[in-house]
Design an enzyme around this catalytic site. Structure first.
Site, PDB file in Angstrom:
ATOM      1  N   HIS A   1       0.798  -1.234   0.000  1.00 47.69           N
ATOM      2  CA  HIS A   1       0.000   0.000   0.000  1.00 47.69           C
ATOM      3  C   HIS A   1       0.826   1.277   0.000  1.00 47.69           C
ATOM      4  CE1 HIS A   1      -4.009  -1.818   0.880  1.00 47.69           C
ATOM      5  NE2 HIS A   1      -3.270  -2.751   1.461  1.00 47.69           N
TER       6      HIS A   1
ATOM      7  N   ARG B   1      -5.900  11.848   6.006  1.00 44.85           N
ATOM      8  CA  ARG B   1      -4.892  12.017   7.042  1.00 44.85           C
ATOM      9  C   ARG B   1      -3.959  13.177   6.691  1.00 44.85           C
ATOM     10  NH1 ARG B   1      -4.614   8.215  11.413  1.00 44.85           N
ATOM     11  NH2 ARG B   1      -2.661   9.264  11.855  1.00 44.85           N
TER      12      ARG B   1
ATOM     13  N   LYS C   1       0.879  14.423   1.267  1.00 43.60           N
ATOM     14  CA  LYS C   1      -0.465  14.716   0.750  1.00 43.60           C
ATOM     15  C   LYS C   1      -0.663  16.220   0.498  1.00 43.60           C
ATOM     16  CE  LYS C   1      -2.441  10.718   3.245  1.00 43.60           C
ATOM     17  NZ  LYS C   1      -3.071   9.825   2.245  1.00 43.60           N
TER      18      LYS C   1
ATOM     19  N   LYS D   1     -14.564   8.492  -3.712  1.00 42.88           N
ATOM     20  CA  LYS D   1     -15.815   8.835  -3.012  1.00 42.88           C
ATOM     21  C   LYS D   1     -16.303  10.224  -3.440  1.00 42.88           C
ATOM     22  CE  LYS D   1     -14.017   6.029   0.711  1.00 42.88           C
ATOM     23  NZ  LYS D   1     -13.216   6.044   1.951  1.00 42.88           N
TER      24      LYS D   1
HETATM   25  I1  GPV Z   1       1.316   1.659   4.207  1.00 40.93           I
HETATM   26  N1  GPV Z   1      -2.294   3.547   3.388  1.00 40.93           N
HETATM   27  C1  GPV Z   1      -2.813   3.814   4.630  1.00 40.93           C
HETATM   28  O1  GPV Z   1      -3.927   4.304   4.755  1.00 40.93           O
HETATM   29  N2  GPV Z   1      -2.090   3.524   5.729  1.00 40.93           N
HETATM   30  C2  GPV Z   1      -0.891   2.926   5.655  1.00 40.93           C
HETATM   31  O2  GPV Z   1      -0.251   2.666   6.684  1.00 40.93           O
HETATM   32  C3  GPV Z   1      -0.410   2.621   4.365  1.00 40.93           C
HETATM   33  C4  GPV Z   1      -1.099   2.950   3.250  1.00 40.93           C
HETATM   34  C5  GPV Z   1      -3.118   3.879   2.221  1.00 40.93           C
HETATM   35  C6  GPV Z   1      -2.402   4.593   1.091  1.00 40.93           C
HETATM   36  O3  GPV Z   1      -1.697   5.708   1.594  1.00 40.93           O
HETATM   37  C7  GPV Z   1      -3.455   5.031   0.077  1.00 40.93           C
HETATM   38  O4  GPV Z   1      -2.847   5.620  -1.041  1.00 40.93           O
HETATM   39  C8  GPV Z   1      -4.292   3.834  -0.362  1.00 40.93           C
HETATM   40  O5  GPV Z   1      -5.389   4.260  -1.128  1.00 40.93           O
HETATM   41  C9  GPV Z   1      -4.815   3.059   0.842  1.00 40.93           C
HETATM   42  O6  GPV Z   1      -3.765   2.716   1.724  1.00 40.93           O
HETATM   43  C10 GPV Z   1      -5.541   1.794   0.452  1.00 40.93           C
HETATM   44  O7  GPV Z   1      -4.786   1.052  -0.440  1.00 40.93           O
END
Ligand code: GPV
Length: 839
Positions: free
Chosen positions: A374, A566, A571, A677
């Site tokens: 991710h 977050r 971001k 969304k």
């Molecule tokens: I690694 N993501 C998250 O929310 N927490 C984490 O610790 C990690 C990844 C997120 C990514 O930042 C997003 O881009 C992505 O859409 C999401 O995981 C689901 O895949």
């Protein structure tokens, strides 16, 4: 003739069962009954919480018949089951979702109203179960919804944190954290299953022994035992009878262990140790995209993985005589590396507990596991110090070393001339302190590795995991993320949903591509006018919320320009702030300048230990305080930070947005799911070529997307040639004006120090290249303002965005996982005489 216990004419049992019936009359009776028998209250002394709870039990009853029928169906078929292992599940509130998925919304609303209550008020009583940080945890929840909707046998496994993600409040513009006591009033959605508890071991050492056949074997002599107690929450599919479990583990002390300590006379020591054991499932680590190398976190990971695997193995052995074919009944998905220790744990179970030879054990393990990555942020890749690892899990460390030895031997055989390759691929990072690289463990132990958007998967292949890609290109897949249209359209935006259903029927909820049929009406002025009315109505609702919680008056006719996610430097919430200050400076220079009114809305939590993220929140609030009340602005700009962004607040926000801010540095956001969304609810996106933005733009049409900024390749090239943010500052007077305004203390009551860390980090490092993208962003925002003033054009773009988002239903994502990675099929659950629609 036998005398019945209750004379038949006086029998209180209704023809329609009070626990399953769905007529308004039955629902009212069941609601009152649950208030009385589950809550021990009657109407006049019941609180709103009591009423909420009684209603929750009424829904749970209606889930249980389906749930048990689902269990029975799977037992009879001995089917292949998907096990989704995730340290986080951000489920959002259950009540509204159950009403939707069981098709009971309207009838329950009527039943509640006829009972003299307001359904919306009761829905608001439910605490938002926040057992996750952000996108990763919410993705797991959307996947469970789609799995049940597609009638796939599946179990979600995770941790029942006693404290979920903290509650965020604002104090003087700063984030303050309050513990999330979500279980305070009890949780009507879960069923504890203490009879299915399992033991988990930690610490100690290993030793060699000889088994009855004289073979040399290894056993682990652990130092301590913890008990895992499963709590099951039903996850209903939409418009199906399937109800799959989310099984979350709570840690408790083992009685056996305490007993020994008590007998040794160490009573308080034993009690202290009991508390230490229970600490394991106490609290969710509030970090997103940055691991915390804390011992307790590793304990959490191993704890829930060991419990879940024990459960999976037990279920398999009910229908099978050995574990050699585990991969035929189980597909285990690792949601990032947090559960990757499962690979070593399954090997340990197969080798040490079932006496299976290494090669067979390894074959079964690889065929059973698949891994989702991710993130591309190098600092976000988990690694555990070998010292800590060996101390907590000595046998697992041995297993990992042996996996590594065999793996590197293969690599050396395949590439005898490339010595540096071994160091790059090794599961162990060498150096003054050694580390176990969890992503490497996940890659070698899985048959499938996937990224979560096309660009992300490409960059994994080219960069982060390129050496693994070179070894096993066939293991790599892309699975672009998706979100469930049930929660994110139907539940969040009932007005738009009714509009859709009035045109198309309800098929779009299970086949989101059907919305494209509405393209034929895009030139119908009546259709467009209704579309605008719906958006305006949703904006008004959010404006009311903002007034209530922030005391700021915002104009629903202004552009609602929203960034919720977050708080993280990559971001770039602060790039959004640079735009706000740019407009503000223009107004200060010429108060009569023509600026289209905008409401800038932010929401998101910062990790409590992430100083820069917290300073960004403070900056947003500080700018808001000045801008919102400066008479020169004349209300044309408003800046609002909504506290405690979570799934429930998201449900209010997405439908009300005109503009969705997806402005991460290209190459940094793996996918994003908030972007989907927003677009589904008719927002236009201003975004970089990052994550799933690229695919959203392709689906919506290039002309319906506000693109700006460097590409991932350009970011990389600029970095390599030496990026000097200060040059941008000196060459761009407007940018300089913005930065100088912050530095001057203008937003901090004259305090020039407050935002200095943020300003310095931009001027002298600018890791995420805000300055490089600044001008392109400002120019693009001007295009946005122009486009918004052409109402018809904007409406058209908004409609096309919403109705072309079919690809981003998590149903599509889950179908791909089922067909290409898990190899599982749907098993419909049949219920006789059970048609919720017909009831
Ligand atoms: I690694 N993501 C998250 O929310 N927490 C984490 O610790 C990690 C990844 C997120 C990514 O930042 C997003 O881009 C992505 O859409 C999401 O995981 C689901 O895949």
């Amino acid at each position: 003739m036998t005398q019945s216990l209750i004379p038949i004419n006086e029998c209180p049992i209704q023809i329609e069962d009070d626990r399953t019936g769905t007529s308004v009359e039955t629902l009212k009776r069941a609601f009152a009954d649950n208030l009385f028998y589950e809550l021990g209250k009657y109407e006049t002394i019941a609180t709103k919480e009591d009423f909420y709870m009684a209603l929750a039990y009424t829904l749970r009853d209606r889930l249980l018949s389906r749930w048990l029928k689902t269990v029975k169906t799977y037992e009879d078929h001995s089917v292949k089951i998907v096990y989704y292992l995730s340290a986080e599940f951000l489920m959002g509130r259950h009540l509204g979702n159950s009403l939707i998925n069981l098709h009971l919304y309207d009838r329950v609303r009527q039943a509640v109203e006829e009972s003299g209550l307001n359904l919306d008020e009761l829905l608001e009583q439910e605490p938002d179960p926040g057992l996750g940080n952000g996108g990763l945890g919410r993705l797991a929840a959307c996947f469970l919804d789609s799995l049940a909707t597609l009638e796939i046998p599946a179990v979600g496994y995770g941790i029942r944190y006693e404290f979920g993600i903290f509650h965020q409040t604002m104090q003087d513009g700063w984030q303050a954290e309050i513990p999330d006591k979500w279980l305070r009033f009890g949780n009507p959605w879960e069923i504890p299953r203490p009879e299915e508890s399992v033991e988990v071991k930690f610490g100690g050492h290993t030793e060699i022994y000889h088994d009855e056949k004289g073979r040399e074997r290894i056993r682990w002599i652990p130092a301590k035992t913890v008990i895992g107690i499963p709590y099951d929450t039903p996850v209903p599919g939409y418009d199906t009878n399937t109800v799959n479990p989310l099984r979350l583990w709570k840690a408790e002390a083992s009685d056996a262990f305490n007993f020994e300590a008590f007998n040794a006379g160490n009573y308080d020591g034993a009690v202290a140790d009991k508390m230490r054991s229970e600490t394991i499932s106490k609290v969710l680590y509030p970090n997103d995209n940055t691991p915390q190398g804390k011992q307790l976190r590793l304990e959490q990971q191993y704890f829930f993985v060991a419990c879940s695997l024990r459960d999976i193995v037990k279920r398999h052995l009910r229908h099978n005589s050995s574990l050699y074919n585990l991969n035929e009944t189980a597909a285990i998905q690792l949601n990032d590396t947090h559960p990757a220790i499962a690979i070593a744990e399954l090997m340990r179970v197969l080798l040490d507990e079932h006496g299976i030879d290494w090669d067979s054990a390894w074959r079964v393990t690889q065929k059973t596991f698949a891994y989702t990555n991710h993130t591309l942020l190098p600092e976000a890749l988990e690694k555990w110090s070998v010292g800590l690892f060996g101390y907590l899990l000595p046998r697992h460390l041995e297993v990992i070393y042996e996996i590594n030895r065999r793996f590197l031997e293969d690599v050396h055989r395949w590439y005898p001339d490339d010595d540096s390759l071994l160091g790059r691929l090794s599961l162990i990072e060498e150096g003054p302190e050694k580390f176990v690289r969890m992503a490497h463990l996940a890659c070698v132990g899985s048959h499938a590795i996937n990224g979560v958007a096309a660009l992300h998967t490409d960059l994994l292949k080219k960069d982060t995991l390129r050496d693994f890609y070179k070894l096993w290109p066939e293991k790599f897949f892309n699975k672009t993320n998706g979100v469930t249209p049930r929660r994110w359209i139907l539940l969040s935006n009932p007005t738009l949903s009714q509009f859709y259903s009035s045109k198309l029927g309800e098929g779009w909820l299970k086949d989101l591509d059907q919305l494209r049929q509405l393209e034929s009406q895009i030139d119908d002025p009546e259709f467009c006018e209704q579309w605008r009315q719906i958006k305006l109505y949703n904006k008004q609702l959010l404006a009311d919320y903002i007034w209530k919680f922030n005391g700021v008056e915002v104009d629903p006719h202004s552009i609602f320009d929203i960034q919720v996610k977050r708080i993280h430097e990559y971001k770039r919430q602060h790039l959004d702030v640079l735009h706000i200050i740019t407009l503000y400076n223009r107004i200060k220079q010429n108060p009569n300048i023509n600026i289209y009114p905008r409401t800038f809305i932010f929401g998101g939590k910062a990790a409590p230990g992430y100083f820069m993220a917290k300073l960004i929140i403070k900056l947003i609030n500080a700018v808001g305080e000045v801008v919102n009340k400066d008479p020169d602005v004349r209300g044309r700009l408003k800046v609002v930070f909504l506290a405690n962004f979570n799934a429930s607040l998201g449900q209010r926000i997405y439908p009300a947005a005109d503009l969705s801010e997806q402005i991460s540095t290209a190459g940094k956001e793996a996918s994003g799911t908030g972007n989907m969304k927003f677009a589904m609810n008719g927002s236009l996106t201003i975004g970089t070529l990052d994550g799933a933005n690229i695919e959203i733009r392709e689906e919506a049409g290039f002309e319906n997307f506000f693109l700006f900024g460097l590409t991932a390749e350009e970011v990389y090239a600029l970095k390599s040639k030496g990026y000097k943010p200060l040059d941008y500052y000196h060459r761009n007077p407007e940018l300089k004006g913005v930065i100088d305004r912050i530095s001057s203390g203008y937003f901090s009551h004259g305090n020039e120090e407050l935002f200095k860390p943020l300003v310095d980090s931009l001027m002298y490092h600018d890791e995420y290249m805000l300055f490089a993208d600044y001008q392109a962003y400002i120019d693009c925002q001007r295009q946005v303002s122009m486009a918004f003033q052409d109402t018809q054009k904007w409406t058209r773009m908004s409609i096309l965005n919403a109705i072309r988002m079919g690809k981003f239903s998590s149903d599509r994502t889950i179908r791909e996982y089922c067909n290409e990675i898990w190899n599982v099929k749907s098993i419909p659950v049949e219920m006789e005489g059970y048609n919720p629609e017909a009831a």
